[in-house]
Design an enzyme around this catalytic site. Structure first.
Site, short mmCIF file in Angstrom:
data_model
loop_
_atom_site.label_atom_id
_atom_site.label_comp_id
_atom_site.label_asym_id
_atom_site.label_seq_id
_atom_site.Cartn_x
_atom_site.Cartn_y
_atom_site.Cartn_z
N SER A 106 43.01 6.38 -56.30
CA SER A 106 41.94 6.96 -57.12
C SER A 106 41.99 8.48 -57.19
CB SER A 106 40.57 6.53 -56.57
OG SER A 106 40.41 5.12 -56.63
N GLU A 161 35.44 2.94 -70.06
CA GLU A 161 36.28 2.04 -69.25
C GLU A 161 35.42 1.26 -68.27
OE1 GLU A 161 39.85 2.23 -65.89
OE2 GLU A 161 39.34 4.03 -67.05
N ARG A 162 34.47 1.93 -67.63
CA ARG A 162 33.64 1.26 -66.63
C ARG A 162 32.65 0.30 -67.28
NH1 ARG A 162 33.54 6.76 -62.93
NH2 ARG A 162 35.51 6.25 -61.87
N ALA A 197 49.04 5.30 -68.08
CA ALA A 197 49.66 5.44 -66.76
C ALA A 197 49.07 6.63 -66.01
CB ALA A 197 51.18 5.60 -66.91
N GLU A 202 32.70 1.51 -53.90
CA GLU A 202 32.30 2.63 -53.04
C GLU A 202 32.25 3.94 -53.82
OE1 GLU A 202 33.38 -0.78 -50.89
OE2 GLU A 202 34.67 0.35 -52.28
N GLY A 256 33.77 -27.89 -54.85
CA GLY A 256 34.43 -28.48 -53.70
C GLY A 256 35.91 -28.12 -53.68
N PHE A 314 50.78 0.04 -60.81
CA PHE A 314 49.59 -0.72 -61.26
C PHE A 314 49.31 -0.49 -62.74
CE2 PHE A 314 47.95 0.22 -56.71
CZ PHE A 314 48.76 -0.78 -56.17
N PRO A 366 52.01 5.73 -56.76
CA PRO A 366 52.11 5.23 -55.39
C PRO A 366 51.60 6.29 -54.41
CG PRO A 366 54.17 4.87 -56.59
CD PRO A 366 53.31 5.75 -57.45
#
Length: 385
Positions: free
Chosen positions: A133, A248-249, A125, A373, A345, A159, A129
């Site tokens: 980042s 993590e990335r 965590a 970004e 389609g 999140f 809010p």
């Protein structure tokens, strides 16, 4: 091109995981999708399979390996089947490195055996809010009690992947005010028991994609956290978080590449079976050229993802290299999956088709773990710009 990143052990694991997915996940995945999460019992099955213990020392019930290659196989096989394993990825890829890096011997004896079996599922965590980042801007606080036996935790997080089912959550909180010359100072990490009084799970968030992965809001009101559950040293949490960002990335990069590879598989199957004007869609030149271009991009992404994996296992993956891999693989996946959906389609827009779910699942890859970004900023800084 022949890959060299995997050996016989990894391929044997792949066969086991593929059979497990076909037997235990595919038949019930629509139920998970409708419920918005994998059932809690599923994590015990992953524990029994040994998935959680691969990188855990043998003395705590694990296999004692030090590699991310089995995680890479998991990414490829879940994507291939058009499924995911709920919040279990956070449990292994995000939480475990902090336990291994920061927990003392006594803490490891308490945490790791239950981690391996799935008896205790972990989450991380960080995000709050309004801060996104900007981790250094967090408002959650943990104040040491007067008798020095516990911290009092107050604040909120959002999140949080795996937050609904989590039994322990690594919570980032301020134990000291930031310094004038270093606003990152003052953050600490705690292994918080979710059964603690004052700890509550708010909304299970309604996401565009990753529908079977529970994501939640968390709230802390005077939660008592024993000092024995502080991870590492006080006020150094931000630097601990930075140390684990490359892995993590890499995980996001490799997962995105695996999704793109799966998208081509789904599209190939579809265009060979679907007929238009009396011919299979695969017969038309546009179909061939679109899929050929997708394959070329995925070949490149595979090479980038594999190179980053080798560097990560060797302990040499830099922040800039991880950012570059994440940026490239996630952008490739975005383009490839979009083209593969187009080849379906109207059916590509239906959730009963794996490509539609993949399209939604993939979108967050360019946001979480640092946006595209932010990745560009990190790369540019490494270039001296």
């Amino acid at each position: 091109m022949r890959r060299t990143v995997f050996n016989e052990d990894h391929e044997a694991f792949r066969e086991t995981i593929r059979a497990f997915i076909e037997a235990e996940v595919v038949p019930v995945y629509d139920e998970w999708f409708a419920a918005g999460q994998a059932p809690r019992e599923f994590y015990y099955k992953l524990g029994d399979l040994g998935v959680f213990g691969i990188n855990v020392p043998e003395e705590f019930g694990g296999a004692g390996l030090d590699t991310h290659k089995f995680e890479a196989v998991l990414y490829e096989e879940t994507s291939r089947a058009g499924v995911n394993f709920g919040g279990s990825g956070v449990h292994v890829l995000l939480a475990l490195p902090y336990i291994k890096m920061l927990a003392g011997d006594e803490q490891k004896k308490r945490y790791l055996p239950k981690f391996v079996t799935g008896e205790e599922m972990w989450a991380l965590a960080m995000t709050e809010p309004g801060t996104g980042s900007d981790v250094a801007g967090m408002k959650t606080t943990a104040k040491l009690s007067e008798d020095g036996t516990h911290y009092v935790l107050n604040g909120a997080k959002t999140f949080i992947t795996g937050g609904v089912h989590a039994d322990r959550v690594i919570v980032c909180a301020r134990t000291s005010a930031p310094r004038e010359d270093d606003r990152r100072f003052g953050i600490s990490l705690f292994a918080v028991d979710t059964k603690s009084e004052g700890y509550s799970v708010g909304r299970k968030l309604d996401k565009l994609g990753l529908r079977t992965s529970d994501t939640a809001e968390l709230a802390f009101v005077d939660v008592k956290v024993p000092v024995e559950d502080l991870l590492g040293e006080e006020n150094k949490g931000f630097y601990y978080l930075g140390a684990n960002l490359p892995s993590e990335r890499w995980g996001i990069a490799f997962g995105a590449y695996a999704q793109a590879k799966a998208a081509i598989r789904f599209a190939q199957q579809y265009v060979m079976e679907r007929t238009v004007f009396g011919k299979p869609v695969a017969h038309f030149q546009n179909t061939k050229f679109e899929l050929a271009a997708c394959q070329a991009e995925v070949d490149a992404a595979e090479a980038v993802a594999d190179r980053a994996l080798e560097a990560l296992d060797a302990g040499e993956l830099t922040a800039a290299e991880a950012a570059s891999a994440k940026l490239f693989c996630t952008e490739v996946a975005h383009r490839v999956i979009d083209k593969c959906l187009q080849l379906h389609g109207g059916y590509g827009y239906m959730n009963e088709y794996p490509i539609a779910r993949l399209y939604a699942d993939n979108r967050v890859n360019r946001i979480y773990g640092g946006t595209s970004e932010v990745m560009k900023s990190i790369i540019a800084k490494s270039m001296g710009l």
